[in-house]
Motif scaffolding. Sequence first.
Motif, PDB file in Angstrom:
ATOM      1  N   HIS A 196      13.713   4.261  -5.159  1.00 34.86           N
ATOM      2  CA  HIS A 196      12.988   3.002  -4.933  1.00 34.86           C
ATOM      3  C   HIS A 196      11.526   3.120  -5.363  1.00 34.86           C
ATOM      4  O   HIS A 196      10.897   2.117  -5.731  1.00 34.86           O
ATOM      5  N   HIS A 197      11.006   4.335  -5.326  1.00 29.73           N
ATOM      6  CA  HIS A 197       9.585   4.543  -5.673  1.00 29.73           C
ATOM      7  C   HIS A 197       9.407   4.898  -7.142  1.00 29.73           C
ATOM      8  O   HIS A 197       8.337   5.365  -7.533  1.00 29.73           O
ATOM      9  N   ARG A 198      10.456   4.714  -7.941  1.00 24.50           N
ATOM     10  CA  ARG A 198      10.335   4.957  -9.383  1.00 24.50           C
ATOM     11  C   ARG A 198      10.591   3.644 -10.125  1.00 24.50           C
ATOM     12  O   ARG A 198      11.286   2.758  -9.604  1.00 24.50           O
TER      13      ARG A 198
ATOM     14  N   GLY B  10       0.836  -1.207   0.000  1.00 25.82           N
ATOM     15  CA  GLY B  10       0.000   0.000   0.000  1.00 25.82           C
ATOM     16  C   GLY B  10       0.869   1.256   0.000  1.00 25.82           C
ATOM     17  O   GLY B  10       0.522   2.267  -0.595  1.00 25.82           O
ATOM     18  N   HIS B  11       2.040   1.162   0.649  1.00 27.45           N
ATOM     19  CA  HIS B  11       2.951   2.308   0.712  1.00 27.45           C
ATOM     20  C   HIS B  11       3.414   2.726  -0.684  1.00 27.45           C
ATOM     21  O   HIS B  11       3.647   3.904  -0.945  1.00 27.45           O
ATOM     22  N   HIS B  12       3.550   1.754  -1.584  1.00 24.83           N
ATOM     23  CA  HIS B  12       3.976   2.112  -2.941  1.00 24.83           C
ATOM     24  C   HIS B  12       2.891   2.886  -3.674  1.00 24.83           C
ATOM     25  O   HIS B  12       3.187   3.700  -4.538  1.00 24.83           O
TER      26      HIS B  12
ATOM     27  N   PHE C 217      13.136   6.191  10.082  1.00 27.07           N
ATOM     28  CA  PHE C 217      14.115   6.682   9.099  1.00 27.07           C
ATOM     29  C   PHE C 217      13.469   6.715   7.711  1.00 27.07           C
ATOM     30  O   PHE C 217      13.703   7.623   6.911  1.00 27.07           O
ATOM     31  N   HIS C 218      12.650   5.682   7.442  1.00 22.53           N
ATOM     32  CA  HIS C 218      11.932   5.593   6.168  1.00 22.53           C
ATOM     33  C   HIS C 218      10.972   6.775   6.025  1.00 22.53           C
ATOM     34  O   HIS C 218      10.905   7.423   4.979  1.00 22.53           O
ATOM     35  N   ALA C 219      10.234   7.071   7.102  1.00 19.49           N
ATOM     36  CA  ALA C 219       9.284   8.198   7.057  1.00 19.49           C
ATOM     37  C   ALA C 219      10.035   9.507   6.789  1.00 19.49           C
ATOM     38  O   ALA C 219       9.592  10.330   5.990  1.00 19.49           O
TER      39      ALA C 219
ATOM     40  N   MET D  58      17.907   8.849  -2.463  1.00 16.37           N
ATOM     41  CA  MET D  58      18.147   7.406  -2.634  1.00 16.37           C
ATOM     42  C   MET D  58      16.838   6.636  -2.489  1.00 16.37           C
ATOM     43  O   MET D  58      16.528   5.750  -3.293  1.00 16.37           O
ATOM     44  N   HIS D  59      16.061   6.988  -1.476  1.00 21.24           N
ATOM     45  CA  HIS D  59      14.819   6.230  -1.292  1.00 21.24           C
ATOM     46  C   HIS D  59      13.775   6.589  -2.354  1.00 21.24           C
ATOM     47  O   HIS D  59      12.972   5.731  -2.738  1.00 21.24           O
ATOM     48  N   MET D  60      13.804   7.814  -2.845  1.00 23.11           N
ATOM     49  CA  MET D  60      12.848   8.163  -3.905  1.00 23.11           C
ATOM     50  C   MET D  60      13.091   7.301  -5.151  1.00 23.11           C
ATOM     51  O   MET D  60      12.156   6.982  -5.883  1.00 23.11           O
TER      52      MET D  60
ATOM     53  N   SER E  90      12.743   9.827   5.154  1.00 25.08           N
ATOM     54  CA  SER E  90      13.232   9.879   3.762  1.00 25.08           C
ATOM     55  C   SER E  90      12.137  10.324   2.800  1.00 25.08           C
ATOM     56  O   SER E  90      12.403  10.690   1.661  1.00 25.08           O
ATOM     57  N   HIS E  91      10.881  10.286   3.258  1.00 30.59           N
ATOM     58  CA  HIS E  91       9.771  10.794   2.442  1.00 30.59           C
ATOM     59  C   HIS E  91       9.450  12.246   2.787  1.00 30.59           C
ATOM     60  O   HIS E  91       8.535  12.823   2.205  1.00 30.59           O
ATOM     61  N   GLY E  92      10.170  12.804   3.766  1.00 27.46           N
ATOM     62  CA  GLY E  92       9.859  14.163   4.214  1.00 27.46           C
ATOM     63  C   GLY E  92      10.410  15.220   3.267  1.00 27.46           C
ATOM     64  O   GLY E  92      11.263  14.955   2.411  1.00 27.46           O
TER      65      GLY E  92
HETATM   66 ZN   LIG Z   1       9.040   4.536   0.872  1.00 25.79          ZN
END
Ligand SMILES: [Zn+2]
Length: 312
Positions: A251-253, A161-163, A218-220, A247-249, A222-224
């Motif tokens: 992962h969402h691409r 769901g996070h994706h 830490f994950h939250a 870096m984490h963004m 990285s979305h800030g």
């Molecule tokens: Zn994420």
Amino acid sequence: MDSLTRPSCLVRSSLHRSLFFSYKMTSLREVRASVSVQEPEALRASALDLLVTRRQQQPSAAIITTTVDSTPPGRVTDDPSLKSTWAHRAWVACGCASVLATLAKSGIAAHGDATWVECLLAGGLGYLAADLGSGVYHWAIDNYGDAGTPFFGPQIEAFQGHHRWPWTITRREFANNLQALARATAFLLLPVDLLPGEPGLHAFAGTFLGCLMFSQQFHAWSHGTKSRLPPAVVALQDAGLLVPRAMHMAHHRPPYNNNYCIVSGVWNRLLDEAKVFQALEMLVFFRFGVRPRCWSEPTLEWTEEVDDRLPS
Ligand SMILES: [Zn+2]
Ligand SMILES: [Zn+2]
């Protein structure tokens, strides 16, 4: 007359678990169903059951088209699914207490400079291992299983769901976000704390599980948005000690198959360049015949929905 419209029916199971189901018979004898649910699985199943029943009652209906629309958490003001409960806070308190107890046991057992060096090295190894562990766990639950998978089902559903709705993690309250990993941490550290004090072992275990427990925070972060994060967090992200935002963004691409580590992200480049996860996926496929989700074309579950409440 073929064209008729039936009244919609509203099924409400609880305040934020509502299901709106409507259908109409068009002149093309097509049944169109529109389902909007906030708790997808059970209510979606109910809606589709209803649809099948209607289809049986209307055997002339030739085509059935369904559109299943899951309303993301966070669209509703004060969405309770993002709030912390006292049970969440209690589990996070238990997780933190068990980490502190483990680290304290390491400190008490340490004696002399040499042992303190051993503790620091073991703690550093725990921090590095936590990043690797977060990557392996994230890869596994992103790619295998579903909401019905025993034990891991809720985590799998939450990560998938996070994706689709990544912005919700920034609106999820602290204890709500950490409680699942805090619960696991408390249970895993309990037997370690019962062992006789061993400085290196306890330093490693406390740091490893402590970092894993906080990986969701830490994950939250990285979305800030940089301007909204505490300066110390931005500094740690920029130094590579916490997983950096860019870096984490990635992962969402597309292709959604890299940058899985979410503690510091230090392992991401190595794992991705060495194609470690691709090798594991081949291993799982040839051994068990199970394809990872990232081998398929991105579906709705992977595609990020734009949050129209966010400023552009
Ligand atoms: Zn994420
Ligand atoms: Zn993911």
